[in-house]
Each structure stands twice: as C-alpha cells, then as structure tokens.
Motif scaffolding. Structure first.
Motif, mmCIF file in Angstrom:
data_model
loop_
_atom_site.group_PDB
_atom_site.id
_atom_site.type_symbol
_atom_site.label_atom_id
_atom_site.label_comp_id
_atom_site.label_asym_id
_atom_site.label_seq_id
_atom_site.Cartn_x
_atom_site.Cartn_y
_atom_site.Cartn_z
ATOM 1 N N ILE A 460 0.859 -1.195 0.000
ATOM 2 C CA ILE A 460 0.000 0.000 0.000
ATOM 3 C C ILE A 460 0.884 1.231 0.000
ATOM 4 O O ILE A 460 1.408 1.661 1.033
ATOM 5 C CB ILE A 460 -0.946 -0.002 1.217
ATOM 6 C CG1 ILE A 460 -1.879 -1.214 1.168
ATOM 7 C CG2 ILE A 460 -1.769 1.285 1.264
ATOM 8 C CD1 ILE A 460 -2.786 -1.349 2.371
ATOM 9 N N GLN A 461 1.074 1.787 -1.180
ATOM 10 C CA GLN A 461 1.919 2.961 -1.356
ATOM 11 C C GLN A 461 1.193 3.981 -2.241
ATOM 12 O O GLN A 461 0.769 3.638 -3.341
ATOM 13 C CB GLN A 461 3.255 2.575 -2.005
ATOM 14 C CG GLN A 461 4.084 1.597 -1.200
ATOM 15 C CD GLN A 461 4.535 2.169 0.139
ATOM 16 O OE1 GLN A 461 4.670 3.388 0.264
ATOM 17 N NE2 GLN A 461 4.774 1.293 1.112
ATOM 18 N N PRO A 462 0.978 5.222 -1.749
ATOM 19 C CA PRO A 462 1.408 5.736 -0.452
ATOM 20 C C PRO A 462 0.659 5.075 0.699
ATOM 21 O O PRO A 462 -0.371 4.451 0.489
ATOM 22 C CB PRO A 462 1.076 7.222 -0.555
ATOM 23 C CG PRO A 462 -0.096 7.276 -1.476
ATOM 24 C CD PRO A 462 0.177 6.211 -2.498
ATOM 25 N N GLY A 463 1.174 5.265 1.899
ATOM 26 C CA GLY A 463 0.566 4.675 3.073
ATOM 27 C C GLY A 463 -0.730 5.368 3.450
ATOM 28 O O GLY A 463 -1.079 6.426 2.926
ATOM 29 N N LEU A 464 -1.444 4.766 4.378
ATOM 30 C CA LEU A 464 -2.746 5.281 4.781
ATOM 31 C C LEU A 464 -2.660 6.629 5.488
ATOM 32 O O LEU A 464 -3.671 7.332 5.612
ATOM 33 C CB LEU A 464 -3.452 4.257 5.672
ATOM 34 C CG LEU A 464 -3.771 2.908 4.997
ATOM 35 C CD1 LEU A 464 -4.429 1.963 5.986
ATOM 36 C CD2 LEU A 464 -4.666 3.114 3.777
ATOM 37 N N ASP A 465 -1.484 7.028 5.941
ATOM 38 C CA ASP A 465 -1.315 8.363 6.525
ATOM 39 C C ASP A 465 -1.674 9.445 5.518
ATOM 40 O O ASP A 465 -2.050 10.559 5.897
ATOM 41 C CB ASP A 465 0.132 8.558 6.990
ATOM 42 C CG ASP A 465 0.464 7.720 8.219
ATOM 43 O OD1 ASP A 465 -0.475 7.429 8.990
ATOM 44 O OD2 ASP A 465 1.635 7.363 8.396
ATOM 45 N N ALA A 466 -1.573 9.112 4.222
ATOM 46 C CA ALA A 466 -1.869 10.086 3.181
ATOM 47 C C ALA A 466 -3.331 10.491 3.156
ATOM 48 O O ALA A 466 -3.695 11.495 2.534
ATOM 49 C CB ALA A 466 -1.465 9.528 1.816
ATOM 50 N N LEU A 467 -4.191 9.743 3.849
ATOM 51 C CA LEU A 467 -5.594 10.131 3.934
ATOM 52 C C LEU A 467 -5.798 11.339 4.839
ATOM 53 O O LEU A 467 -6.833 11.991 4.797
ATOM 54 C CB LEU A 467 -6.439 8.955 4.456
ATOM 55 C CG LEU A 467 -6.562 7.742 3.515
ATOM 56 C CD1 LEU A 467 -7.228 6.571 4.228
ATOM 57 C CD2 LEU A 467 -7.351 8.124 2.265
ATOM 58 N N LEU A 469 -6.300 11.696 8.087
ATOM 59 C CA LEU A 469 -7.409 11.597 9.032
ATOM 60 C C LEU A 469 -6.914 11.183 10.412
ATOM 61 O O LEU A 469 -7.622 10.545 11.180
ATOM 62 C CB LEU A 469 -8.447 10.596 8.521
ATOM 63 C CG LEU A 469 -9.201 11.009 7.252
ATOM 64 C CD1 LEU A 469 -10.076 9.871 6.748
ATOM 65 C CD2 LEU A 469 -10.052 12.250 7.519
ATOM 66 N N GLY A 470 -5.677 11.560 10.728
ATOM 67 C CA GLY A 470 -5.107 11.237 12.019
ATOM 68 C C GLY A 470 -4.278 9.976 11.969
ATOM 69 O O GLY A 470 -4.170 9.319 10.918
ATOM 70 N N PRO A 471 -3.678 9.614 13.090
ATOM 71 C CA PRO A 471 -2.833 8.416 13.139
ATOM 72 C C PRO A 471 -3.625 7.160 12.766
ATOM 73 O O PRO A 471 -4.777 6.995 13.174
ATOM 74 C CB PRO A 471 -2.372 8.357 14.602
ATOM 75 C CG PRO A 471 -2.570 9.747 15.123
ATOM 76 C CD PRO A 471 -3.740 10.312 14.392
ATOM 77 N N VAL A 472 -3.011 6.290 11.990
ATOM 78 C CA VAL A 472 -3.657 5.039 11.609
ATOM 79 C C VAL A 472 -3.625 4.083 12.796
ATOM 80 O O VAL A 472 -2.582 3.872 13.416
ATOM 81 C CB VAL A 472 -2.943 4.408 10.392
ATOM 82 C CG1 VAL A 472 -3.576 3.061 10.042
ATOM 83 C CG2 VAL A 472 -2.991 5.361 9.203
ATOM 84 N N LYS A 473 -4.777 3.512 13.108
ATOM 85 C CA LYS A 473 -4.900 2.616 14.254
ATOM 86 C C LYS A 473 -4.902 1.162 13.780
ATOM 87 O O LYS A 473 -5.755 0.764 12.989
ATOM 88 C CB LYS A 473 -6.175 2.929 15.028
ATOM 89 C CG LYS A 473 -6.248 4.376 15.515
ATOM 90 C CD LYS A 473 -7.520 4.642 16.285
ATOM 91 C CE LYS A 473 -7.576 6.096 16.770
ATOM 92 N NZ LYS A 473 -8.801 6.369 17.557
ATOM 93 N N THR A 474 -3.956 0.387 14.268
ATOM 94 C CA THR A 474 -3.850 -1.018 13.892
ATOM 95 C C THR A 474 -4.743 -1.877 14.775
ATOM 96 O O THR A 474 -4.757 -1.716 16.000
ATOM 97 C CB THR A 474 -2.398 -1.505 13.999
ATOM 98 O OG1 THR A 474 -1.579 -0.705 13.142
ATOM 99 C CG2 THR A 474 -2.279 -2.965 13.585
ATOM 100 N N ILE A 475 -5.479 -2.775 14.174
ATOM 101 C CA ILE A 475 -6.376 -3.672 14.904
ATOM 102 C C ILE A 475 -5.721 -5.046 15.035
ATOM 103 O O ILE A 475 -5.251 -5.621 14.049
ATOM 104 C CB ILE A 475 -7.735 -3.803 14.190
ATOM 105 C CG1 ILE A 475 -8.456 -2.454 14.167
ATOM 106 C CG2 ILE A 475 -8.608 -4.857 14.867
ATOM 107 C CD1 ILE A 475 -9.779 -2.488 13.426
ATOM 108 N N ASP A 476 -5.710 -5.549 16.245
ATOM 109 C CA ASP A 476 -5.147 -6.872 16.526
ATOM 110 C C ASP A 476 -6.247 -7.918 16.366
ATOM 111 O O ASP A 476 -7.263 -7.865 17.060
ATOM 112 C CB ASP A 476 -4.591 -6.900 17.949
ATOM 113 C CG ASP A 476 -3.937 -8.240 18.289
ATOM 114 O OD1 ASP A 476 -3.791 -9.085 17.387
ATOM 115 O OD2 ASP A 476 -3.584 -8.437 19.479
#
Length: 498
Positions: A460-467, A469-476
């Motif tokens: 996934i390039q660019p990364g989701l930070d490019a949206l 909308l704040g820090p990307v939260k990873t779900i476990d």
C-alpha cells in the motif's frame, strides 16, 4: 451440384450485406426500434395474505395454502437469540441450534430421526440466530402428519446429547481458528465492531473459551427459558386451512400463556472518524470498509433512504460505481449505503475492493462521492431509475405464497402492521427529489464515518497516513487460545464435560 469455395462464398455474402447497407436510408440505420416497444406498468402490489390465528395463550399461527405441489412446510419462530446470551458463553445459541436437532428426543435419537426422514424425503432442521431460534420442517403431503408429530416431540421433549454438543463445539472451534483466513470475512466482522463496539450484542464474537464453557445443561436451560416466549407458527402448502387450523390449535393451545417480551436497552453511537488497518500479507488487494451507524425500519424516512442508497451505491448506474470504478478505474467493486434493520439501527457501509497500490486513491474517491451527496443535486432521471430498480425487485421478493408467508412471520415477530409491505411500496412511489435532498442532509455525515482497510501493508503505497485523518490505528485480530498449528483431529473445547 458444384460448391463455391469458402472464400468465394464469404466474399459474395459480404458484397450482399454491403449492397443492402447502401440501399438502406441513413436515417433508418440510426433508428432504435427496441425503444418503441411498449413497457406495460407493473401490476398493483397485492400479495395474498396468509390466514392469521391468535390463540388464547398468545401464540400466533399463520396459514398459507398453496396447492401447486403436494408439499407441506412449516416453521416455528422462537424469540431469543445470540444477542441475549451470556457474554461469558458467546456461541451458546449457535451450538444450541446445531445440537437441538442432531441430539433428537427421548423417544428417537437424532441419528434415528435422520434415517426416518431420509426414507421419506423429508427434513426437520433447527437453527439459532441473533434475535431468535427456529424449528422448521417440510415433507410430502401424505407424510405431513407423521413429520409434524416428530416436530412437536422435538419441540417439547428434546434430549440434548453430550457427544453431539462436543461435535458441534469442535466444528465451531475449527471455524474460529480459521476465521482470519479470508480478508472479506475479517473486514465485515471488524467493521461491525467499529460501529457497535466489540462488546455489543450485535458485534461480539465467539471464542474458544466461550464455546468451551457451554454445557448440556446450558442448552436445556436455554430451551426451557425460550419455549415460553411468544411462538409464531407458520405453515404453507397443500392442505385445507380449516383442518390445519384445528390441528395446530390442538397442538399449541395447551401451552402456557406467553411471557411478555422484555424491552431492550441497547445503546448505539456513531463511531469516531479514524483510519483503522489490519495487515494481511498474503493478499495483493485491499478491502476497504467505510462505516457508520445506520437506522431502523420504523424510521419514516426509510423510503427516501432506500432510494438515496440506490443512487449512491446500488448498482452499475450508481454514483459510486460510475465514478470510482468506471470513470477513475480504481476499484474492482464498489457499493453500499445506509442499512435499516427491523428493530435496531443497522450499519452504514460502503465497500471498496481495489488493488493494493490504489488503496489511498480509491478511499479518497469513495469518501468524496459520499460527501458529494450533500452538494451534487439529485436528478429526476436518477429518481426514476432508482424507483424502478427498487420497485421491480421489490415485487419479485414477494411473488410466491412462501415468500409472503415468511415476510408475514417476520413482520409479526418484530411488531409491524400486517399491511407494512403495501404502505412501504406506496411510500416509495411518493418519494421526490426534495425528499432525497433532505434525507442526504440529515443522514450523510462523512465526519461520522470510520475507515477500515484490510490489506498488505508493504504494497500500500502511499501509506494510509496520506488520507490525513489522524494516526492510523492497527487492529489486533489474534485469536485467543488458538494453537499455532491449527486444530488437530479430535481437538477442541468441551472434551472434559461430564
């Protein structure tokens, strides 16, 4: 008779077609005769309603005669489902639905019942759902009395078997340890949690520990608790209504008066706008879920919402499809809208499937199209097309006595008036462009939508930070207690129950 060579014959045919083309007037070539074919209006929606009988104890019976084939089928719907189970034993209702039928009764084991029903090409099934459990059956007309007696024995005298429970637990455990194999399943499950919360009765999931805690005594206790609720019995097929009514009345009138349903106090809140990510390294595409809180069918705006949904993401002609897939080429599939359940808010859910490299662009395009519902005017053409789409499919959803019977049972279960379908269909016809504009402004709130992406982080390039909308939260999504090598033969919870 001499035969022309193939090439010579082909050349003569081409010349003939060319000559015809020259002789046909230019205007006729542009005509579209299929557009002149008259399309008759749909027939008025008047489904044949089943006969409704309310017994003195509160049990409801529906009868729908259908003499086309010599079959009789029925269902008993029992209020109470997985949303009512003990959080420490999530999965109980699913295990109950599986084990109830396979265990059989005090008179006949489940295996013996299998053999008897197979010899008669008949079926008896049990199931557990989120709001109810059910017992259903079907058979040839000549065997209907015998099969119904088995149904009543299973309803009144089940004998839950430990071995059948353990088998159901092992099957459930296998499903749990493999629930992260498919990215679509992961995305749907985790998106639901974002909307309702992980501990909500509408989103929580069974774990190895919770299904392992279920005992035979739990299954019997659940049965004893729910059998006194307001049962709804529906029977359709080749029978005489008066005779069937007498038989069902004699069977169900001895039941105690139904217990009043307790009022639910579930709370629902829109999710906070944020980007959530689940890394799945063995895929080369992303599953994007843009989710929020929906509504329920009692909302008087549902007819407008239904048409708004179709315009937004209901098919090939929808705005999402035309923009994100057709115009921009950013998605394999895209669609969705605001859901409306019968007795609680459903979810707003737009799904986008795209290759990994276009994840950010596809997400931005879908979000922009959702937001534009409040700025881009609706047109009369869109309104007409979507009305036709919904009304045409609507009629075919209830075009058989069996479908009408099922819907009547559903409406009764959730407390809707018997003419709900007719009033809903009439309301759909009355929706205007102004109604759509008002519905969009009232219900489309991009700032209340969460974005979940399931995909391959390295691609996934660019990364989701490019949206932005704040820090990307990873779900476990680690599965508690799952063995690293998967479940072996005979392994699973419940093996040490007494």
């Amino acid at each position: 008779m001499n035969k022309l060579p193939i090439t010579h014959l082909a050349a003569k045919c081409l010349l003939a077609f060319a000559t015809v083309g020259i002789l046909v007037p230019a205007g006729a070539q542009q005509s579209k005769p299929w557009e002149k074919i008259p399309i008759p209006p749909l027939k008025e929606f008047k489904p044949k309603q089943p006969k409704r009988i309310e017994l003195k104890n509160g049990i409801i019976i529906f009868l729908q005669e259908d003499h086309e084939l010599p079959f009789v089928s029925g269902t008993i719907l029992i209020p109470g489902g997985s949303r009512d189970e003990d959080p420490a034993k999530v999965g109980l209702v699913s295990l109950y639905g599986e084990t109830w039928r396979t265990s059989g009764t005090a008179k006949m084991s489940g295996d013996q019942m299998d053999d008897l029903l197979e010899s008669k090409a008949a079926h008896i099934e049990t199931a557990g759902g989120s709001e109810s459990t059910s017992l259903s059956w079907d058979s040839l007309k000549g065997d209907s009395d015998q099969v119904f007696s088995l149904v009543m024995d299973l309803l009144l005298h089940p004998k839950f078997d430990l071995q059948k429970l353990q088998l159901a637990q092992q099957q459930a455990a296998t499903a749990i340890v493999r629930r992260n194999d498919d990215e679509t399943e992961i995305a749907s499950r985790e998106a639901t949690k974002l909307v309702y919360g992980p501990n909500s009765p509408y989103a929580r999931q069974a774990e190895l520990k919770t299904i392992g805690a279920v005992t035979v005594q739990d299954l019997q206790a659940w049965h004893d608790k729910t059998i006194g609720n307001k049962l709804i019995v529906g029977v359709g097929g080749d029978f005489d209504s008066a005779t069937m009514a007498a038989k069902l009345t004699a069977a169900f009138e001895p039941f105690a008066h139904v217990k009043p349903a307790s009022k639910r106090d579930d709370e629902f809140h829109s999710p906070n706008q944020a980007v959530y990510f689940i890394n799945k390294q063995n895929v080369n595409q992303s599953n994007i879920q843009i989710v929020g809180l929906g509504t329920d069918r009692r909302n008087p705006d549902v007819p407008s919402i239904a048409i708004m949904n179709d315009i937004l993401g209901g098919g090939f002609a929808s705005r999402l499809f035309q923009t994100v897939r057709t115009k921009l080429g950013l998605a394999y599939a895209v669609g969705g809208g605001m859901g409306f359940a019968y007795d609680h808010p459903a979810t707003f859910d737009v799904e986008v499937l795209t290759k990994s490299a276009s994840t950010v662009d596809a997400t931005k395009a879908a979000l922009d199209e959702i937001a534009s519902m409040n700025s881009r005017p609706f047109t009369e053409e869109e309104l007409k097309r979507s009305k036709d789409d919904i009304l045409n499919t609507f009629l075919f959803r209830y075009d058989t006595p069996e479908k009408v019977l099922s819907e009547s049972i559903r409406l009764e279960f959730y407390g809707y008036p018997p003419d709900y379908l007719q009033t809903y269909e009439a309301a759909l016809r009355k929706v205007t462009v102004a109604d759509l504009t008002a519905a969009a402004k009232k219900y489309i709130h991009p700032e209340k939508l969460a974005i979940l992406v399931v995909g391959n982080q390295s691609e996934i390039q660019p990364g989701l930070d490019a949206l932005k909308l704040g820090p990307v939260k990873t779900i476990d999504i680690t599965i508690p207690g799952a063995p690293k090598g998967g479940m072996g033969p005979g392994e699973g919870p419940g093996g040490d129950q007494q």
